[in-house]
Design an enzyme around this catalytic site. Sequence first.
Site, PDB file in Angstrom:
ATOM      1  N   ASN A   9      -3.457  22.956  21.936  1.00 58.18           N
ATOM      2  CA  ASN A   9      -2.107  23.512  21.846  1.00 58.18           C
ATOM      3  C   ASN A   9      -2.112  24.531  20.707  1.00 58.18           C
ATOM      4  O   ASN A   9      -2.097  24.159  19.544  1.00 58.18           O
ATOM      5  CB  ASN A   9      -1.121  22.371  21.568  1.00 58.18           C
ATOM      6  N   LYS A  11       0.131  26.564  19.839  1.00 57.26           N
ATOM      7  CA  LYS A  11       1.456  26.781  19.215  1.00 57.26           C
ATOM      8  C   LYS A  11       1.722  28.289  19.075  1.00 57.26           C
ATOM      9  O   LYS A  11       1.214  29.065  19.889  1.00 57.26           O
ATOM     10  CB  LYS A  11       1.541  26.026  17.890  1.00 57.26           C
ATOM     11  N   HIS A  94       6.989  18.427  23.459  1.00 57.34           N
ATOM     12  CA  HIS A  94       6.323  18.400  22.153  1.00 57.34           C
ATOM     13  C   HIS A  94       7.357  18.131  21.057  1.00 57.34           C
ATOM     14  O   HIS A  94       8.487  18.616  21.130  1.00 57.34           O
ATOM     15  CB  HIS A  94       5.594  19.722  21.906  1.00 57.34           C
ATOM     16  N   GLU A  96       7.788  19.385  18.268  1.00 56.56           N
ATOM     17  CA  GLU A  96       8.372  20.598  17.668  1.00 56.56           C
ATOM     18  C   GLU A  96       9.482  21.145  18.554  1.00 56.56           C
ATOM     19  O   GLU A  96      10.483  21.666  18.057  1.00 56.56           O
ATOM     20  CB  GLU A  96       7.263  21.639  17.417  1.00 56.56           C
ATOM     21  N   GLU A 166       1.964  11.430  20.426  1.00 62.03           N
ATOM     22  CA  GLU A 166       1.769  12.191  19.195  1.00 62.03           C
ATOM     23  C   GLU A 166       2.744  11.706  18.128  1.00 62.03           C
ATOM     24  O   GLU A 166       3.896  12.160  18.082  1.00 62.03           O
ATOM     25  CB  GLU A 166       2.005  13.679  19.451  1.00 62.03           C
ATOM     26  N   GLY A 172      -0.145  17.927  12.230  1.00 62.30           N
ATOM     27  CA  GLY A 172      -0.308  18.989  11.249  1.00 62.30           C
ATOM     28  C   GLY A 172      -0.336  18.492   9.808  1.00 62.30           C
ATOM     29  O   GLY A 172      -0.292  19.287   8.877  1.00 62.30           O
ATOM     30  N   SER A 212      -3.520  15.553  14.185  1.00 64.89           N
ATOM     31  CA  SER A 212      -4.637  15.712  13.234  1.00 64.89           C
ATOM     32  C   SER A 212      -5.971  15.197  13.769  1.00 64.89           C
ATOM     33  O   SER A 212      -6.769  14.658  13.010  1.00 64.89           O
ATOM     34  CB  SER A 212      -4.290  15.066  11.892  1.00 64.89           C
ATOM     35  N   GLY A 233      -3.967  20.433  17.970  1.00 68.52           N
ATOM     36  CA  GLY A 233      -3.273  21.597  17.425  1.00 68.52           C
ATOM     37  C   GLY A 233      -4.217  22.424  16.569  1.00 68.52           C
ATOM     38  O   GLY A 233      -5.011  23.224  17.066  1.00 68.52           O
TER      39      GLY A 233
HETATM   40  P1  PGA Z   1      -2.385  18.932  15.004  1.00 68.90           P
HETATM   41  O1  PGA Z   1      -1.283  19.164  16.154  1.00 68.90           O
HETATM   42  O2  PGA Z   1      -3.678  18.633  15.718  1.00 68.90           O
HETATM   43  O3  PGA Z   1      -2.433  20.236  14.253  1.00 68.90           O
HETATM   44  O4  PGA Z   1      -1.920  17.792  14.190  1.00 68.90           O
HETATM   45  C1  PGA Z   1      -1.256  18.360  17.294  1.00 68.90           C
HETATM   46  C2  PGA Z   1      -0.121  18.797  18.192  1.00 68.90           C
HETATM   47  O5  PGA Z   1       0.938  19.174  17.683  1.00 68.90           O
HETATM   48  O6  PGA Z   1      -0.251  18.781  19.431  1.00 68.90           O
END
Ligand code: PGA
Length: 249
Positions: A9, A11, A94, A96, A166, A172, A212, A233
């Site tokens: 992803n 983003k 997601h 976000e 998630e 993140g 992460s 991500g």
């Molecule tokens: P991250 O994001 O691997 O940077 O933690 C995962 C995601 O939001 O799908």
Amino acid sequence: MRKNIVAGNWKMNNDLAQTETLLTALKAQKITSDAEVMVAPSFTNLWSAYNTLKNTNIEVAAQNMHFAANGAYTGEVSASMLKSVGVKTVILGHSERRAYFNETDELLAQKVDAALANDMRVIFCFGEELSDRKANNHEAVVGDQIKNALFHLDAPAFQNIVLAYEPVWAIGTGETASPEQAQDMHAFIRQTLVDKYGADVANSVSILYGGSVKPNNAQEIFSKPDVDGGLIGGASLNAEDFFAIVNAF
Ligand code: PGA
């Protein structure tokens, strides 16, 4: 049997030139695991990504879409628009999108329906906040997110659903769920599907972990029996890191 899947992803990262650079680097990597591989660039770069990757084993997915077929929804993109540029999979729900764009379970149910009506595959994301976990409420929260957005579907619809757990506190942040925490939640999710749809459906749905995931922790997380891959991500923005994760099965 269910598939192993690793999806990147991206983003809101990478303009057109940066997208092409990363895709070229991805194409130079080798898939040595049995994982299905996907990347989700921004809307503006989907067509170019589709063309660059069309003779590879890497699929292009979208990060979002609107539920309506067309109309007065300024700034939005429909399922048929995505399909017209070669996209057959869409990430929905997601955290976000939920947090910054007020996407609710009810809205997501509509988006899921629109994607499935267009023969698209959905990577449906959900996960608890840190406060939910501290209050030991994480299973209830996740159970509700799944039920509210997906349990109006019939069993065959799950052929086109991939789930992505998630935990918001792990996205993140550099802090992952431990492999045991991931396994416990994935087992709970699968049992939730067993209770509603039976074991055959539940065992056929891939449940990805996201939050992460990095080259140094992917193998241990993916070794858990109910973890069928990852939604990646930050580490998906580097071709070598992403493929270290793809090949961590
Ligand atoms: P991250 O994001 O691997 O940077 O933690 C995962 C995601 O939001 O799908």
